[in-house]
Design a protein around this motif. Structure first.
Motif, mmCIF file in Angstrom:
data_model
loop_
_atom_site.group_PDB
_atom_site.id
_atom_site.type_symbol
_atom_site.label_atom_id
_atom_site.label_comp_id
_atom_site.label_asym_id
_atom_site.label_seq_id
_atom_site.Cartn_x
_atom_site.Cartn_y
_atom_site.Cartn_z
ATOM 1 N N UNK A 47 0.859 -1.183 0.000
ATOM 2 C CA UNK A 47 0.000 0.000 0.000
ATOM 3 C C UNK A 47 0.889 1.224 0.000
ATOM 4 N N UNK A 48 0.682 2.098 -1.000
ATOM 5 C CA UNK A 48 1.512 3.302 -1.073
ATOM 6 C C UNK A 48 0.880 4.441 -0.276
ATOM 7 N N UNK A 49 1.512 5.585 -0.316
ATOM 8 C CA UNK A 49 1.063 6.703 0.516
ATOM 9 C C UNK A 49 -0.275 7.281 0.081
ATOM 10 N N UNK A 50 -0.766 6.909 -1.112
ATOM 11 C CA UNK A 50 -2.090 7.370 -1.543
ATOM 12 C C UNK A 50 -3.181 6.378 -1.164
ATOM 13 N N UNK A 51 -2.781 5.228 -0.615
ATOM 14 C CA UNK A 51 -3.741 4.194 -0.252
ATOM 15 C C UNK A 51 -3.947 3.148 -1.335
ATOM 16 N N UNK A 52 -3.274 3.319 -2.464
ATOM 17 C CA UNK A 52 -3.368 2.336 -3.550
ATOM 18 C C UNK A 52 -2.654 1.057 -3.144
ATOM 19 N N UNK A 53 -3.316 -0.067 -3.359
ATOM 20 C CA UNK A 53 -2.728 -1.364 -3.025
ATOM 21 C C UNK A 53 -2.442 -2.140 -4.300
ATOM 22 N N UNK A 54 -1.260 -2.760 -4.339
ATOM 23 C CA UNK A 54 -0.936 -3.652 -5.451
ATOM 24 C C UNK A 54 -0.518 -4.999 -4.874
ATOM 25 N N UNK A 55 -0.915 -6.057 -5.566
ATOM 26 C CA UNK A 55 -0.533 -7.405 -5.133
ATOM 27 C C UNK A 55 0.910 -7.662 -5.557
ATOM 28 N N UNK A 56 1.679 -8.233 -4.658
ATOM 29 C CA UNK A 56 3.086 -8.491 -4.885
ATOM 30 C C UNK A 56 3.299 -9.988 -5.073
ATOM 31 N N UNK A 57 4.115 -10.335 -6.057
ATOM 32 C CA UNK A 57 4.508 -11.731 -6.257
ATOM 33 C C UNK A 57 6.011 -11.765 -6.501
ATOM 34 N N UNK A 58 6.753 -12.085 -5.452
ATOM 35 C CA UNK A 58 8.201 -12.150 -5.556
ATOM 36 C C UNK A 58 8.688 -13.440 -6.176
ATOM 37 N N UNK A 59 7.783 -14.387 -6.372
ATOM 38 C CA UNK A 59 8.120 -15.595 -7.095
ATOM 39 C C UNK A 59 8.593 -16.781 -6.273
ATOM 40 N N UNK A 60 8.874 -16.586 -4.987
ATOM 41 C CA UNK A 60 9.432 -17.697 -4.208
ATOM 42 C C UNK A 60 8.907 -17.682 -2.778
ATOM 43 N N UNK A 61 7.615 -17.519 -2.628
ATOM 44 C CA UNK A 61 7.012 -17.567 -1.300
ATOM 45 C C UNK A 61 6.921 -16.207 -0.619
#
Length: 77
Positions: free
Chosen positions: A41-55
């Motif tokens: 979640x950034x400072x504007x409140x926008x959320x993005x799903x994260x996938x680092x690829x290894x758990x």
């Protein structure tokens, strides 16, 4: 830049997030039956799903990297 290899446990990754995330950014770990999501979640409140690829450990690492990069980019503007 923080190296993923430094995190041996999810606890270490969360500690790194608490230390290195820019102000007003959050890493959110949402756990549900049969799965989880890591969100940034950034400072504007926008959320993005994260996938680092290894758990989860790599997801938290990727969230830190994205937050730091976004803040550095904003500072240059």
């Amino acid at each position: 830049m923080i190296e993923l290899g430094l995190f041996k446990t999810i606890h270490e990754a969360i500690e790194a997030a608490a230390e290195h995330l820019p102000y007003n950014y959050r890493v959110i770990i949402a756990v549900e039956k049969h799965g989880y999501n890591v969100l940034l979640e950034d400072k504007t409140g926008t959320q993005i799903e994260i996938d680092g690829g290894d758990g989860m450990r790599s997801d938290v690492w990727e969230a830190i990297q994205q937050a730091v990069a976004a803040e550095e980019k904003a500072d240059k503007l």
